[in-house]
Design a protein around this motif. Sequence first.
Motif, PDB file in Angstrom:
ATOM      1  N   ILE A 196       3.693  26.426 -40.201  1.00 35.94           N
ATOM      2  CA  ILE A 196       3.753  26.630 -38.908  1.00 35.94           C
ATOM      3  C   ILE A 196       2.462  26.460 -38.290  1.00 35.94           C
ATOM      4  CG2 ILE A 196       4.247  27.902 -36.796  1.00 35.94           C
ATOM      5  CD1 ILE A 196       6.494  29.453 -38.153  1.00 35.94           C
ATOM      6  N   LEU A 197       1.513  26.926 -38.862  1.00 35.29           N
ATOM      7  CA  LEU A 197       0.130  26.775 -38.125  1.00 35.29           C
ATOM      8  C   LEU A 197      -0.503  25.296 -38.396  1.00 35.29           C
ATOM      9  CD1 LEU A 197      -1.706  29.958 -39.172  1.00 35.29           C
ATOM     10  CD2 LEU A 197      -0.861  29.365 -37.209  1.00 35.29           C
ATOM     11  N   GLN A 198       0.095  24.741 -39.474  1.00 37.15           N
ATOM     12  CA  GLN A 198      -0.255  23.292 -39.813  1.00 37.15           C
ATOM     13  C   GLN A 198       0.510  22.432 -39.078  1.00 37.15           C
ATOM     14  OE1 GLN A 198      -0.481  21.732 -44.051  1.00 37.15           O
ATOM     15  NE2 GLN A 198      -0.019  23.885 -44.565  1.00 37.15           N
ATOM     16  N   THR A 199       1.578  22.591 -38.549  1.00 43.44           N
ATOM     17  CA  THR A 199       2.589  21.699 -37.393  1.00 43.44           C
ATOM     18  C   THR A 199       1.639  21.859 -36.202  1.00 43.44           C
ATOM     19  OG1 THR A 199       3.932  23.636 -36.934  1.00 43.44           O
ATOM     20  CG2 THR A 199       4.721  22.062 -38.938  1.00 43.44           C
ATOM     21  N   GLU A 200       1.190  23.085 -35.801  1.00 42.31           N
ATOM     22  CA  GLU A 200       0.473  23.080 -34.554  1.00 42.31           C
ATOM     23  C   GLU A 200      -0.791  22.171 -34.546  1.00 42.31           C
ATOM     24  OE1 GLU A 200      -0.309  27.249 -34.089  1.00 42.31           O
ATOM     25  OE2 GLU A 200       1.856  27.711 -33.492  1.00 42.31           O
ATOM     26  N   ARG A 201      -1.343  22.169 -35.608  1.00 38.21           N
ATOM     27  CA  ARG A 201      -2.543  21.386 -35.796  1.00 38.21           C
ATOM     28  C   ARG A 201      -2.276  19.911 -35.588  1.00 38.21           C
ATOM     29  NH1 ARG A 201      -4.318  25.670 -35.106  1.00 38.21           N
ATOM     30  NH2 ARG A 201      -4.285  24.306 -32.944  1.00 38.21           N
ATOM     31  N   ASN A 202      -1.139  19.478 -36.359  1.00 36.32           N
ATOM     32  CA  ASN A 202      -0.736  18.153 -36.476  1.00 36.32           C
ATOM     33  C   ASN A 202      -0.317  17.886 -35.152  1.00 36.32           C
ATOM     34  OD1 ASN A 202      -1.065  17.184 -39.155  1.00 36.32           O
ATOM     35  ND2 ASN A 202       0.623  18.448 -39.772  1.00 36.32           N
ATOM     36  N   LEU A 203       0.222  18.741 -34.317  1.00 41.44           N
ATOM     37  CA  LEU A 203       0.712  18.084 -32.646  1.00 41.44           C
ATOM     38  C   LEU A 203      -0.508  18.176 -31.879  1.00 41.44           C
ATOM     39  CD1 LEU A 203       3.333  18.251 -31.146  1.00 41.44           C
ATOM     40  CD2 LEU A 203       2.894  20.500 -30.632  1.00 41.44           C
ATOM     41  N   ALA A 204      -1.715  18.910 -32.237  1.00 44.33           N
ATOM     42  CA  ALA A 204      -3.031  18.715 -31.179  1.00 44.33           C
ATOM     43  C   ALA A 204      -3.450  17.387 -31.696  1.00 44.33           C
ATOM     44  CB  ALA A 204      -3.605  19.854 -31.679  1.00 44.33           C
ATOM     45  N   ILE A 205      -3.360  16.918 -32.895  1.00 41.61           N
ATOM     46  CA  ILE A 205      -4.080  15.817 -33.419  1.00 41.61           C
ATOM     47  C   ILE A 205      -3.402  14.766 -32.876  1.00 41.61           C
ATOM     48  CG2 ILE A 205      -4.355  14.166 -35.575  1.00 41.61           C
ATOM     49  CD1 ILE A 205      -4.894  16.778 -37.185  1.00 41.61           C
ATOM     50  N   ASN A 206      -1.984  14.636 -32.926  1.00 41.21           N
ATOM     51  CA  ASN A 206      -1.212  13.356 -32.225  1.00 41.21           C
ATOM     52  C   ASN A 206      -1.622  13.371 -30.791  1.00 41.21           C
ATOM     53  OD1 ASN A 206      -0.024  12.720 -34.616  1.00 41.21           O
ATOM     54  ND2 ASN A 206       1.683  14.084 -34.220  1.00 41.21           N
ATOM     55  N   GLU A 207      -1.743  14.528 -30.065  1.00 43.23           N
ATOM     56  CA  GLU A 207      -2.107  14.543 -28.658  1.00 43.23           C
ATOM     57  C   GLU A 207      -3.287  13.740 -28.332  1.00 43.23           C
ATOM     58  OE1 GLU A 207      -2.365  17.721 -24.770  1.00 43.23           O
ATOM     59  OE2 GLU A 207      -2.272  18.423 -26.976  1.00 43.23           O
ATOM     60  N   TYR A 208      -4.407  14.129 -29.118  1.00 44.96           N
ATOM     61  CA  TYR A 208      -5.675  13.438 -29.108  1.00 44.96           C
ATOM     62  C   TYR A 208      -5.356  11.775 -29.575  1.00 44.96           C
ATOM     63  CZ  TYR A 208      -8.206  17.621 -28.321  1.00 44.96           C
ATOM     64  OH  TYR A 208      -8.474  18.879 -27.961  1.00 44.96           O
ATOM     65  N   ASP A 209      -4.646  11.485 -30.344  1.00 43.77           N
ATOM     66  CA  ASP A 209      -4.437  10.259 -30.650  1.00 43.77           C
ATOM     67  C   ASP A 209      -4.110   9.519 -29.427  1.00 43.77           C
ATOM     68  OD1 ASP A 209      -5.068  10.348 -33.281  1.00 43.77           O
ATOM     69  OD2 ASP A 209      -3.018  10.720 -34.154  1.00 43.77           O
ATOM     70  N   ILE A 210      -3.147  10.036 -28.588  1.00 47.16           N
ATOM     71  CA  ILE A 210      -2.566   9.452 -27.353  1.00 47.16           C
ATOM     72  C   ILE A 210      -3.801   9.115 -26.429  1.00 47.16           C
ATOM     73  CG2 ILE A 210      -1.246   9.795 -25.276  1.00 47.16           C
ATOM     74  CD1 ILE A 210       0.652  11.403 -26.889  1.00 47.16           C
ATOM     75  N   LYS A 211      -4.688  10.192 -26.295  1.00 44.22           N
ATOM     76  CA  LYS A 211      -5.851  10.058 -25.549  1.00 44.22           C
ATOM     77  C   LYS A 211      -6.983   8.832 -25.993  1.00 44.22           C
ATOM     78  CE  LYS A 211      -5.226  14.784 -23.556  1.00 44.22           C
ATOM     79  NZ  LYS A 211      -5.989  16.066 -23.618  1.00 44.22           N
ATOM     80  N   ARG A 261     -14.540   8.288 -27.519  1.00 43.18           N
ATOM     81  CA  ARG A 261     -15.397   9.208 -28.343  1.00 43.18           C
ATOM     82  C   ARG A 261     -15.004  10.561 -28.447  1.00 43.18           C
ATOM     83  NH1 ARG A 261     -21.544   7.696 -27.284  1.00 43.18           N
ATOM     84  NH2 ARG A 261     -20.505   8.246 -25.141  1.00 43.18           N
ATOM     85  N   LEU A 262     -15.184  11.057 -27.119  1.00 43.86           N
ATOM     86  CA  LEU A 262     -14.966  12.429 -26.860  1.00 43.86           C
ATOM     87  C   LEU A 262     -13.538  12.907 -27.627  1.00 43.86           C
ATOM     88  CD1 LEU A 262     -15.561  15.200 -25.365  1.00 43.86           C
ATOM     89  CD2 LEU A 262     -14.348  14.432 -23.577  1.00 43.86           C
ATOM     90  N   TYR A 263     -12.461  12.291 -27.313  1.00 37.86           N
ATOM     91  CA  TYR A 263     -11.407  12.853 -27.803  1.00 37.86           C
ATOM     92  C   TYR A 263     -11.172  12.440 -29.471  1.00 37.86           C
ATOM     93  CZ  TYR A 263      -9.645  13.083 -22.933  1.00 37.86           C
ATOM     94  OH  TYR A 263      -9.381  13.168 -21.760  1.00 37.86           O
ATOM     95  N   ASN A 264     -11.869  11.512 -29.874  1.00 38.89           N
ATOM     96  CA  ASN A 264     -11.961  11.421 -31.235  1.00 38.89           C
ATOM     97  C   ASN A 264     -12.713  12.783 -31.889  1.00 38.89           C
ATOM     98  OD1 ASN A 264     -11.384   9.627 -33.762  1.00 38.89           O
ATOM     99  ND2 ASN A 264     -13.695   9.784 -33.890  1.00 38.89           N
ATOM    100  N   TYR A 265     -13.745  12.918 -31.182  1.00 38.12           N
ATOM    101  CA  TYR A 265     -14.579  14.133 -31.574  1.00 38.12           C
ATOM    102  C   TYR A 265     -13.838  15.320 -31.983  1.00 38.12           C
ATOM    103  CZ  TYR A 265     -18.511  17.371 -31.944  1.00 38.12           C
ATOM    104  OH  TYR A 265     -19.341  18.387 -32.457  1.00 38.12           O
ATOM    105  N   LYS A 266     -13.017  15.549 -30.852  1.00 39.38           N
ATOM    106  CA  LYS A 266     -12.025  16.858 -30.614  1.00 39.38           C
ATOM    107  C   LYS A 266     -10.816  16.502 -31.729  1.00 39.38           C
ATOM    108  CE  LYS A 266     -12.483  18.040 -25.858  1.00 39.38           C
ATOM    109  NZ  LYS A 266     -11.979  18.298 -24.556  1.00 39.38           N
ATOM    110  N   ARG A 267     -10.623  15.508 -31.914  1.00 36.84           N
ATOM    111  CA  ARG A 267      -9.516  15.350 -32.941  1.00 36.84           C
ATOM    112  C   ARG A 267      -9.906  15.446 -34.334  1.00 36.84           C
ATOM    113  NH1 ARG A 267      -7.954  11.744 -36.648  1.00 36.84           N
ATOM    114  NH2 ARG A 267      -5.682  11.153 -37.026  1.00 36.84           N
TER     115      ARG A 267
END
Length: 454
Positions: free
Chosen positions: A265-280, A123-129
């Motif tokens: 470039i900023l969008q790719t950074e946000r997508n990378l952070a989203i994928n990281e939260y997907d793992i968690k 729930r925490l990581y989904n909220y951050k996502r």
Amino acid sequence: MIKTYIAAFSLLFLTVGLSAQEKKLSKEEAVRLTLENNFGIQVAGNQVKIADNNQGILNSGYLPSLTGTAGANYNDLNSSTAYPDQFNTDGTPREDLEIDHAESQSFNGGLNLNYTLFDGLGRLYNYKRLKEQYQLTELQARETIENTLLQLFSIYFEVARLTENENVLKQALEISTDRITRAEYSFEYGQNTKLDILNAQVDVTNDSINLLNTKQQLANTKRDLNVVVNQSLSENFQVDTIVRFVPRLQLDELIGQAKENNVTILQTERNLAINEYDIKVNRSGYLPTIGLTGSYGWNLNQSAPNSFLPGQVIPGSNRTSLTLGLGASLTWNLFDGGRTTTLVKNSKIAYENQELQQEQVAIEVDRDILNALASYENRLTVYQIQEQNVLTNQNNFERSKEQFQLGRITSIEFRQAQINLLNAQTNKNLAKYDAKLAELQLLQLTGQLLNVEF
């Protein structure tokens, strides 16, 4: 014949004179109208609102769920009980026992509370996502705004170019019409032949057609601009034909900050952070879930009369009950057939792909900036050359005009000098707006399109 051409010429100038009274649509006003009214930008704004709602506490899963239940039942009983071969104490037959309309009711209501105390941090990581998704949606809306503004200025500058071309063609038509008058007078005094009059008439015809076609293109392009700014298609206006270029030192500074501001470039950074939260989020499936439950209930039963003892009717009764319950639960999916493991592996691969895409986008943006800068410099140089070319052809035309009035050159030679000047002026107009559009495209790549004066 001359009167016919003068009448046509006057009609064109009357139309031009009326258009001169149209309102002025500045670049700043066009941008304001586009940001407020453009359909695509409004849709992008609504997408941002949806993402904002999704990132709120109401969609986080941190709040408990509370459900209410209620029910009611009603029964109407009619019964008859017979006692064959049974007698009262006095020897008379025992009467039948009749119960008519024995009503019974039951009512209930309750509240159930459920709260997830711990769910493996999913729930925490989904909220951050969702927070990252909101920022990504904002960047997507910004990209829509930038693309729309580029579309706006490509049309706005086309209106400006056609407006300047219209003025140039109007001057050309005026010169050609004046030639007819001179040729008519010269012919009357025997200084030239009828051919000069015919040549002048042909040139007036061509200039009139070119002016009419340009006016039609201008009207069509204005309607295109009205679509972008979302105002009435019949709205008429004049645009600003003055172009200001960003100083080169400021432009170099903006290019140096491109990687920090480029929207792609900023969008790719946000997508990378989203994928990281997907793992968690997927890893949370390995951990247990702890939940709390609570309930509160109310029940009311109103029973009907019934025959329980021989020959007796037991009256109905009312029974009320209140219940309160509390509980806790622990759920641990010790093995789910490998589903969680598969999700984690796939999310890691998706993260690696996003890293590769980020590197690719960085290289492509560097390439696009270098290409855009080279294109801008080339078009700016062409514009400067065309400015000088206009001065040269203007000087040549003025000298040719003097020579033509003195009878030292033919009308064909004079017409060629006029056409050369006309082409130089229209080429300069095209080069000016091409250079400005190239600059705006470069500014978009640096991420500063919305931060500079147009």
